[in-house]
Design an enzyme around this catalytic site. Structure first.
Site, PDB file in Angstrom:
ATOM      1  CB  SER A  10      -0.928   0.011   1.226  1.00 36.28           C
ATOM      2  OG  SER A  10      -0.190  -0.259   2.395  1.00 36.28           O
ATOM      3  NE  ARG A  11       1.209   2.917   4.945  1.00 31.27           N
ATOM      4  CZ  ARG A  11       2.046   2.848   5.975  1.00 31.27           C
ATOM      5  NH1 ARG A  11       3.012   3.729   6.115  1.00 31.27           N
ATOM      6  NH2 ARG A  11       1.925   1.880   6.864  1.00 31.27           N
ATOM      7  CB  VAL A  60       2.318 -10.564   6.737  1.00 34.52           C
ATOM      8  CG1 VAL A  60       1.920 -10.147   5.346  1.00 34.52           C
ATOM      9  CG2 VAL A  60       3.032  -9.437   7.476  1.00 34.52           C
ATOM     10  CG  ASN A  88       7.803  -4.253   0.915  1.00 37.92           C
ATOM     11  OD1 ASN A  88       8.868  -3.645   0.912  1.00 37.92           O
ATOM     12  ND2 ASN A  88       6.650  -3.650   1.211  1.00 37.92           N
ATOM     13  CB  SER A 140      17.128  -3.832   6.850  1.00 35.69           C
ATOM     14  OG  SER A 140      17.730  -2.668   7.367  1.00 35.69           O
ATOM     15  CE1 TYR A 153      12.974  -3.301  10.143  1.00 33.39           C
ATOM     16  CE2 TYR A 153      15.288  -2.687   9.949  1.00 33.39           C
ATOM     17  CZ  TYR A 153      14.024  -2.793   9.394  1.00 33.39           C
ATOM     18  OH  TYR A 153      13.819  -2.395   8.088  1.00 33.39           O
ATOM     19  CE  LYS A 157      13.392  -5.890   7.563  1.00 32.80           C
ATOM     20  NZ  LYS A 157      12.299  -6.211   6.635  1.00 32.80           N
ATOM     21  CB  ILE A 186      14.461   3.677   1.288  1.00 37.35           C
ATOM     22  CG1 ILE A 186      15.537   2.623   0.975  1.00 37.35           C
ATOM     23  CG2 ILE A 186      13.587   3.967   0.055  1.00 37.35           C
ATOM     24  CD1 ILE A 186      16.548   2.985  -0.093  1.00 37.35           C
TER      25      ILE A 186
HETATM   26  P1  NDP Z   1       6.356   1.738   5.223  1.00 38.64           P
HETATM   27  O1  NDP Z   1       6.213   1.917   6.685  1.00 38.64           O
HETATM   28  O2  NDP Z   1       6.372   2.933   4.330  1.00 38.64           O
HETATM   29  O3  NDP Z   1       5.222   0.713   4.677  1.00 38.64           O
HETATM   30  C1  NDP Z   1       5.027  -0.476   5.347  1.00 38.64           C
HETATM   31  C2  NDP Z   1       4.097  -1.358   4.543  1.00 38.64           C
HETATM   32  O4  NDP Z   1       3.985  -2.626   5.208  1.00 38.64           O
HETATM   33  C3  NDP Z   1       2.685  -0.796   4.441  1.00 38.64           C
HETATM   34  O5  NDP Z   1       2.153  -1.166   3.195  1.00 38.64           O
HETATM   35  C4  NDP Z   1       1.951  -1.523   5.569  1.00 38.64           C
HETATM   36  O6  NDP Z   1       0.547  -1.671   5.375  1.00 38.64           O
HETATM   37  C5  NDP Z   1       2.620  -2.883   5.494  1.00 38.64           C
HETATM   38  N1  NDP Z   1       2.508  -3.659   6.727  1.00 38.64           N
HETATM   39  C6  NDP Z   1       3.025  -3.374   7.944  1.00 38.64           C
HETATM   40  N2  NDP Z   1       2.695  -4.337   8.831  1.00 38.64           N
HETATM   41  C7  NDP Z   1       1.950  -5.237   8.157  1.00 38.64           C
HETATM   42  C8  NDP Z   1       1.289  -6.435   8.508  1.00 38.64           C
HETATM   43  N3  NDP Z   1       1.357  -6.916   9.756  1.00 38.64           N
HETATM   44  N4  NDP Z   1       0.596  -7.109   7.552  1.00 38.64           N
HETATM   45  C9  NDP Z   1       0.524  -6.642   6.282  1.00 38.64           C
HETATM   46  N5  NDP Z   1       1.124  -5.502   5.891  1.00 38.64           N
HETATM   47  C10 NDP Z   1       1.823  -4.801   6.815  1.00 38.64           C
HETATM   48  O7  NDP Z   1       7.703   0.877   5.044  1.00 38.64           O
HETATM   49  P2  NDP Z   1       8.840   0.911   3.911  1.00 38.64           P
HETATM   50  O8  NDP Z   1       8.223   0.984   2.576  1.00 38.64           O
HETATM   51  O9  NDP Z   1       9.843   1.903   4.304  1.00 38.64           O
HETATM   52  O10 NDP Z   1       9.492  -0.532   4.155  1.00 38.64           O
HETATM   53  C11 NDP Z   1       9.206  -1.658   3.351  1.00 38.64           C
HETATM   54  C12 NDP Z   1      10.196  -2.755   3.704  1.00 38.64           C
HETATM   55  O11 NDP Z   1      11.521  -2.287   3.492  1.00 38.64           O
HETATM   56  C13 NDP Z   1      10.132  -3.205   5.164  1.00 38.64           C
HETATM   57  O12 NDP Z   1      10.333  -4.586   5.252  1.00 38.64           O
HETATM   58  C14 NDP Z   1      11.294  -2.473   5.791  1.00 38.64           C
HETATM   59  O13 NDP Z   1      11.765  -3.153   6.929  1.00 38.64           O
HETATM   60  C15 NDP Z   1      12.302  -2.484   4.658  1.00 38.64           C
HETATM   61  N6  NDP Z   1      13.316  -1.460   4.755  1.00 38.64           N
HETATM   62  C16 NDP Z   1      13.007  -0.128   4.690  1.00 38.64           C
HETATM   63  C17 NDP Z   1      14.000   0.812   4.760  1.00 38.64           C
HETATM   64  C18 NDP Z   1      13.741   2.273   4.680  1.00 38.64           C
HETATM   65  O14 NDP Z   1      14.713   3.056   4.822  1.00 38.64           O
HETATM   66  N7  NDP Z   1      12.536   2.725   4.426  1.00 38.64           N
HETATM   67  C19 NDP Z   1      15.412   0.422   4.944  1.00 38.64           C
HETATM   68  C20 NDP Z   1      15.627  -0.986   4.992  1.00 38.64           C
HETATM   69  C21 NDP Z   1      14.614  -1.880   4.896  1.00 38.64           C
HETATM   70  P3  NDP Z   1      -0.514  -0.513   5.879  1.00 38.64           P
HETATM   71  O15 NDP Z   1      -0.398   0.600   4.851  1.00 38.64           O
HETATM   72  O16 NDP Z   1      -1.837  -1.186   5.858  1.00 38.64           O
HETATM   73  O17 NDP Z   1      -0.058  -0.085   7.232  1.00 38.64           O
END
Ligand code: NDP
Length: 242
Positions: A10-11, A60, A88, A140, A153, A157, A186
């Site tokens: 979603s995001r 998840v 993801n 990560s 975390y 990971k 990111i």
């Molecule tokens: P965001 O916080 O922007 O988005 C998180 C996403 O995960 C949303 O779509 C959210 O859904 C979903 N989500 C969270 N918990 C659950 C759950 N229990 N079940 C289903 N969906 C869930 O995160 P990022 O885009 O920044 O991160 C994405 C991935 O990248 C993650 O695994 C993160 O650990 C990894 N990462 C990110 C980094 C960064 O700098 N941003 C760096 C390194 C790794 P909803 O919208 O419904 O809440």
């Protein structure tokens, strides 16, 4: 029709991955937990590019929800096999370990690591039957290097990295590759609270990365041509020391 499932689509990074895989011809299953408004925006962005997608909300980290919602979808849609899985969805909840509460440890391990097991176990069985698949896990830098304040975390990971390497060896003979992508900093909602100007100084390219830059690497690994890359961890971190 071949499908790609992106958890947390979603995001942020997941949204960019959905759009990238849609441009490669996949029907996208956009998973999310609760933010339907943002999930609808991902769906709309895909449809604007004349590709197809659908929403498939479930937590998840909830074993039963994964089994019921995703298991049902797989059963009801034999004509849309999931060929690409991107694990993801993830959360962080930082604290120095001395102060870390049980709930912080458990939530982060569940949502990142347990979820990898619940979702992948379901999806890989079909891939094994079809003798083809691409599994890409978003890990990560923390899982490689370890980060203070992120014992939970980093452990989750790092656990996924181990699982990536092990599963790659289990399923390689069936043309299924399993790889991990390790982003650094990111620009997404997850990093909104970080001091970007200060942290930029640690990064050789001197900026945070974009979700699209991570999605590009996922697209590369998802391609049929990436068949000889498996059990790997590719960093997307602007040269930040790992
Ligand atoms: P965001 O916080 O922007 O988005 C998180 C996403 O995960 C949303 O779509 C959210 O859904 C979903 N989500 C969270 N918990 C659950 C759950 N229990 N079940 C289903 N969906 C869930 O995160 P990022 O885009 O920044 O991160 C994405 C991935 O990248 C993650 O695994 C993160 O650990 C990894 N990462 C990110 C980094 C960064 O700098 N941003 C760096 C390194 C790794 P909803 O919208 O419904 O809440």
């Amino acid at each position: 029709m071949k499908s790609a499932l992106v958890t947390g689509g979603s995001r942020g990074i997941g949204k960019a991955i959905c759009i990238k895989l849609a441009s490669m011809g996949y029907h996208i299953l956009i998973n999310y937990k609760s933010n339907e408004t943002e999930a609808q925006k991902t769906l709309q962005a895909i449809e604007e590019k004349n590709a197809t997608a659908e929403l498939i909300p479930f937590d998840v980290a909830d074993k039963e929800a994964v089994k019921n919602v995703l298991g049902n979808w797989i059963e009801m849609n034999p004509d849309k096999p999931i060929e690409v899985l991107v694990n993801n969805a993830g959360i962080r909840d930082d604290a120095l370990m001395f102060w870390m509460k049980d709930e912080q440890w458990e939530a982060v391990i569940k949502t990142n690591l347990d979820a990898y097991f619940y979702v992948t176990r379901l999806v890989v069985s079909n891939m094994l039957q079809k003798r083809y698949g691409r599994i890409i896990n978003i890990v990560s830098l923390s899982g490689i290097k370890g980060m203070p304040g992120q014992v939970n975390y980093s452990a989750a990971k790092a656990g996924i990295i181990g699982a990536t390497k092990a599963l790659a060896q289990e399923v390689g003979k069936r043309n299924i590759t399993v790889n991990a992508v390790a982003p650094g900093f990111i620009k997404t909602d997850m990093t909104e609270d970080l001091d970007e100007n200060q942290l930029n100084q640690l990064v050789p390219v001197n900026r945070f990365g974009t979700a699209e830059e991570v999605a590009y690497t996922v697209g590369f690994l998802a391609a049929k041509e990436a068949a000889y890359i498996t059990g790997e961890v590719i960093s997307v971190n602007g040269g930040l020391y790992t």
